[in-house]
Design a protein around this motif. Structure first.
Motif, PDB file in Angstrom:
ATOM      1  N   GLY A 242      38.573 -49.907  22.048  1.00  0.00           N
ATOM      2  CA  GLY A 242      37.397 -49.704  23.026  1.00  0.00           C
ATOM      3  C   GLY A 242      37.087 -50.535  24.500  1.00  0.00           C
ATOM      4  N   ALA A 243      38.364 -50.232  24.592  1.00  0.00           N
ATOM      5  CA  ALA A 243      39.298 -50.138  25.976  1.00  0.00           C
ATOM      6  C   ALA A 243      38.216 -49.967  27.004  1.00  0.00           C
ATOM      7  N   SER A 244      38.484 -50.346  28.330  1.00  0.00           N
ATOM      8  CA  SER A 244      37.893 -49.466  29.388  1.00  0.00           C
ATOM      9  C   SER A 244      38.590 -47.968  29.822  1.00  0.00           C
ATOM     10  N   LEU A 245      37.635 -47.229  30.064  1.00  0.00           N
ATOM     11  CA  LEU A 245      38.680 -46.021  30.486  1.00  0.00           C
ATOM     12  C   LEU A 245      38.362 -45.500  31.561  1.00  0.00           C
ATOM     13  N   GLU A 246      38.971 -45.221  32.790  1.00  0.00           N
ATOM     14  CA  GLU A 246      38.111 -45.010  34.061  1.00  0.00           C
ATOM     15  C   GLU A 246      39.108 -43.881  34.506  1.00  0.00           C
ATOM     16  N   PRO A 247      39.113 -42.310  34.243  1.00  0.00           N
ATOM     17  CA  PRO A 247      39.018 -41.120  34.601  1.00  0.00           C
ATOM     18  C   PRO A 247      39.484 -40.955  36.109  1.00  0.00           C
ATOM     19  N   ARG A 248      39.884 -40.494  36.404  1.00  0.00           N
ATOM     20  CA  ARG A 248      40.401 -40.946  38.442  1.00  0.00           C
ATOM     21  C   ARG A 248      40.521 -39.654  39.094  1.00  0.00           C
ATOM     22  N   SER A 250      40.468 -35.525  39.185  1.00  0.00           N
ATOM     23  CA  SER A 250      39.214 -34.646  39.861  1.00  0.00           C
ATOM     24  C   SER A 250      39.073 -33.501  38.416  1.00  0.00           C
ATOM     25  N   THR A 251      40.178 -33.098  38.081  1.00  0.00           N
ATOM     26  CA  THR A 251      40.222 -32.123  36.704  1.00  0.00           C
ATOM     27  C   THR A 251      40.581 -32.997  35.345  1.00  0.00           C
ATOM     28  N   THR A 252      40.440 -34.558  35.258  1.00  0.00           N
ATOM     29  CA  THR A 252      41.287 -35.341  33.837  1.00  0.00           C
ATOM     30  C   THR A 252      40.466 -34.102  32.779  1.00  0.00           C
ATOM     31  N   GLN A 253      41.418 -33.755  31.669  1.00  0.00           N
ATOM     32  CA  GLN A 253      40.392 -33.478  30.845  1.00  0.00           C
ATOM     33  C   GLN A 253      41.019 -34.156  29.535  1.00  0.00           C
ATOM     34  N   SER A 254      41.971 -34.751  29.495  1.00  0.00           N
ATOM     35  CA  SER A 254      42.616 -36.102  28.760  1.00  0.00           C
ATOM     36  C   SER A 254      43.071 -37.226  29.255  1.00  0.00           C
ATOM     37  N   ILE A 255      42.627 -38.777  28.626  1.00  0.00           N
ATOM     38  CA  ILE A 255      42.669 -39.130  29.183  1.00  0.00           C
ATOM     39  C   ILE A 255      44.361 -41.076  28.151  1.00  0.00           C
ATOM     40  N   VAL A 256      44.857 -40.738  28.423  1.00  0.00           N
ATOM     41  CA  VAL A 256      45.375 -41.768  26.950  1.00  0.00           C
ATOM     42  C   VAL A 256      45.138 -42.976  27.723  1.00  0.00           C
ATOM     43  N   CYS A 257      44.801 -43.966  26.453  1.00  0.00           N
ATOM     44  CA  CYS A 257      44.055 -45.459  26.830  1.00  0.00           C
ATOM     45  C   CYS A 257      45.363 -46.461  27.157  1.00  0.00           C
ATOM     46  N   GLY A 258      45.658 -47.452  28.416  1.00  0.00           N
ATOM     47  CA  GLY A 258      46.308 -47.963  28.047  1.00  0.00           C
ATOM     48  C   GLY A 258      46.692 -49.125  27.610  1.00  0.00           C
ATOM     49  N   GLN A 259      45.502 -49.141  26.460  1.00  0.00           N
ATOM     50  CA  GLN A 259      45.718 -50.422  25.390  1.00  0.00           C
ATOM     51  C   GLN A 259      46.495 -49.880  24.155  1.00  0.00           C
ATOM     52  N   ASP A 265      39.592 -37.532  24.209  1.00  0.00           N
ATOM     53  CA  ASP A 265      39.051 -35.941  25.106  1.00  0.00           C
ATOM     54  C   ASP A 265      37.999 -36.421  25.878  1.00  0.00           C
ATOM     55  N   VAL A 266      37.875 -36.079  27.281  1.00  0.00           N
ATOM     56  CA  VAL A 266      37.238 -36.358  27.533  1.00  0.00           C
ATOM     57  C   VAL A 266      36.435 -34.629  28.342  1.00  0.00           C
ATOM     58  N   SER A 267      36.819 -33.703  27.969  1.00  0.00           N
ATOM     59  CA  SER A 267      36.765 -32.538  28.595  1.00  0.00           C
ATOM     60  C   SER A 267      35.335 -32.334  28.662  1.00  0.00           C
ATOM     61  N   LYS A 268      34.271 -33.266  27.371  1.00  0.00           N
ATOM     62  CA  LYS A 268      33.074 -32.385  27.056  1.00  0.00           C
ATOM     63  C   LYS A 268      32.226 -33.631  28.058  1.00  0.00           C
ATOM     64  N   GLY A 269      32.631 -34.124  29.033  1.00  0.00           N
ATOM     65  CA  GLY A 269      32.107 -35.068  29.756  1.00  0.00           C
ATOM     66  C   GLY A 269      31.833 -36.347  29.622  1.00  0.00           C
ATOM     67  N   VAL A 391      52.008 -38.632  25.157  1.00  0.00           N
ATOM     68  CA  VAL A 391      52.089 -38.822  26.426  1.00  0.00           C
ATOM     69  C   VAL A 391      51.238 -40.187  27.037  1.00  0.00           C
ATOM     70  N   LEU A 392      51.083 -40.609  28.383  1.00  0.00           N
ATOM     71  CA  LEU A 392      50.848 -41.118  29.224  1.00  0.00           C
ATOM     72  C   LEU A 392      49.938 -41.188  29.944  1.00  0.00           C
ATOM     73  N   GLY A 393      48.682 -41.877  31.132  1.00  0.00           N
ATOM     74  CA  GLY A 393      48.048 -41.135  32.180  1.00  0.00           C
ATOM     75  C   GLY A 393      47.189 -39.955  31.714  1.00  0.00           C
ATOM     76  N   GLU A 394      46.591 -39.242  32.557  1.00  0.00           N
ATOM     77  CA  GLU A 394      45.923 -38.485  32.587  1.00  0.00           C
ATOM     78  C   GLU A 394      45.866 -36.955  33.261  1.00  0.00           C
ATOM     79  N   PHE A 395      45.718 -35.688  32.229  1.00  0.00           N
ATOM     80  CA  PHE A 395      46.175 -34.341  32.559  1.00  0.00           C
ATOM     81  C   PHE A 395      44.971 -33.447  33.256  1.00  0.00           C
TER      82      PHE A 395
END
Length: 544
Positions: A242-248, A250-259, A265-269, A391-395
């Motif tokens: 439930g933590a907040s995720l903020e992709p930053r 321009s082409t992020t498809q996967s992001i790792v929760c910092g918590q 997977d944010v590839s579907k928007g 993994v960590l971060g955005e990809f």
């Protein structure tokens, strides 16, 4: 009505909402209203609404309609875009209209950009169903290598388009047309695209050819301002904690929760049901990257010094291709980002540090174990199968748990031993791809200085330089001499061991005869096990 411009422009009211719709080119047959998303067909001096386009996936790209730039001195404006989806995410193809009236496409390619132009389909273009990644072929009298074969779906479009796009209305209902897109790459650094997207006249598959480009090379103005305000409201909740995720990116498809460190997977928007997988956090401190996420360092790459920000961190292991779970070595990769230069990888391996970037083209194949790029020869070091473990971060691609790649590493020959090439092959649902990357070795001190790390932190970056600091000829000589020494030691050990064993059996272990035999022998047992590796290099496997 006409407006002052290098060519005749046309403006009319959207028949659905009344908002102004501009056509900068007299040849453009359709557009999408930026206000109500209506798909509009141009019929003479009137516009006809033929459907509704889906909402765009807001990917925070710095590109936007109205941005202007120059390609080799020729001015252009971004007037439209098409957005495609595939299993691992989405990408944009931006319609660039030149002042001369010519149309081009600025599209995304492995986290970077390609500028291409449509061309007549070659008569010898192959059937798309016969192609596979890595396959060599001849098209238009030129040799190519298949870079990727991808099943895609038309998602949506906006602005002015140079050709009819079929299926925008069905895409808005979640059922856009699906088709195959195949990328071909050649030794001249070009990338060609062959696809069978549907057209009103059921025309032959479309063909375009382009080259890699950075946004800085295009001298773009009017880019979107990436500020916290522009990203406000774009965050999503981690589906795991439930933590907040903020992709930053321009082409992020996967992001790792910092918590909770779940890989999302944010590839579907934003707003879609988000899939994720959990990572083992029991030893999170062990996985702490030595270059912290968000850290900015100034690196000189290809003679240009730019600020690069650490946006992603990957840990990989070499695994047995047979799938029995055994692994031989591990390495770490840092994904770096520069807003106008794109993405860069820093690789931290057993034999030292290096940087690498994906190529648009492919090297020239000289033999099974040798290739050439830009006049530099490379020999094959090793092939291996790699697997992501943490993994960590955005990809810029969608990460799957236990995702595997099939890799081949090459090293520059002679005075170019610091140069590196890597061939990476992947097979996922609906897509296969071969990507070549090129780079060079780096000293740990240079990495530490670039990112402002102190003495203790710099020492922690030091790796065994081993084969990175010797030529292939020198390394082969060393290995040959090591093999000779091992054989001699084994012979001596066998001879001495057998003779003394016989004396011991005859006179006993405490006898003077046995003690004398041991003293006069070569002492094979003294040398022990010499092992099979040298300086982190093993001829039986490979590593990044």
């Amino acid at each position: 009505m006409a407006t002052d411009s290098p060519q005749r422009a046309y403006r009319a009211a959207c028949p659905n909402c009344g908002a102004p719709v501009d056509f900068r080119s007299a040849a453009s047959p359709m557009a999408v209203c930026t206000f109500c998303r209506s798909t509009l067909l141009r019929e003479g001096e009137a516009l006809r609404r033929i459907g509704q386009a889906a909402e765009l996936f807001d990917d925070h790209s710095p590109l936007q309609l109205g941005a202007q730039g120059k390609l080799q001195g020729a001015a252009f404006t971004l007037v439209g875009r098409i957005q495609m989806r595939y299993a691992d995410g989405a990408w944009n193809e931006w319609h660039a209209l030149f002042d001369s009236g010519r149309s081009g496409w600025l599209s995304e390619d492995n986290g970077n950009y390609v500028f291409s132009f449509d061309a007549p389909r070659p008569a010898d273009a192959p059937e798309l169903s016969t192609l596979r990644a890595g396959q060599p072929l001849t098209v238009g009298g030129q040799r190519w290598s298949v870079g990727s074969v991808t099943q895609v779906t038309l998602h949506t479009a906006e602005g002015e388009l140079p050709q009819m796009v079929v299926g925008l209305s069905t895409a808005a209902k979640g059922a856009g047309p699906s088709f195959v897109v195949t990328d071909l790459r050649n030794t001249q650094g070009e990338v060609a695209t062959l696809d069978n997207r549907p057209t009103p006249t059921n025309a032959e598959p479309q063909w375009s050819v382009g080259r890699s480009i950075t946004l800085a090379e295009l001298s773009l103005v009017g880019l979107k301002n990436d500020t916290d305000k522009s990203l406000k409201g774009q965050g999503v909740e981690c589906p795991s904690c439930g933590a907040s995720l903020e992709p930053r990116l321009s082409t992020t498809q996967s992001i790792v929760c910092g918590q909770c460190h779940a890989v999302v997977d944010v590839s579907k928007g934003v707003g879609a049901d988000l899939a994720y997988y959990a990572q083992d956090n029991a030893d999170a401190a062990v996985h702490e990257p030595q270059l912290p996420l968000g850290k900015v360092g100034k690196l000189t790459i290809k003679g240009q010094t730019l600020p690069w920000q650490v946006v992603g961190y990957v840990e990989r292991i070499e695994v047995d291709a047979g799938g029995d779970g055994d692994w031989q070595s591990a390495w770490r990769e840092y994904l770096l980002y520069n807003r106008t230069a794109g993405f860069l990888w820093l690789v931290d391996a057993e034999d030292g540090w290096s940087w690498t970037q994906p190529l648009t083209g492919v090297p020239v194949r000289k033999s099974d174990d040798r290739v050439e790029l830009d006049g530099v020869g490379f020999h094959k070091l090793y092939g291996y199968s790699g697997q992501i473990t943490y993994v960590l971060g955005e990809f810029y691609w969608r990460l799957a748990k236990n995702q595997r790649t099939y890799n081949t590493d090459y090293q520059g020959i002679g005075g170019n031993s610091g140069k590196r090439l890597n061939r990476e092959e992947t097979h996922e649902a609906g897509a296969s791809e071969v990507v070549w990357s090129a780079g060079e070795t780096l000293q740990a001190a240079a990495v530490a200085q670039a990112f402002g790390l102190g003495g203790g932190q710099q020492a922690a970056l030091t790796r065994d330089g081993g084969p990175s600091n010797v030529t292939w000829g020198t390394l082969k000589t060393i290995l040959i001499w090591l093999a000779v020494i091992v054989v001699l030691l084994l012979l001596i050990r066998k001879c001495g061991g057998d003779d003394c064993d016989e004396v011991r059996d005859t006179y006993g272990a405490a006898s003077t005869e046995y003690q004398q035999c041991q003293r006069s022998s070569s002492g094979g047992h003294y040398y022990g096990n010499t092992g099979s590796s040298w300086g982190g290099y093993s001829s039986g496997g490979g590593h990044k």
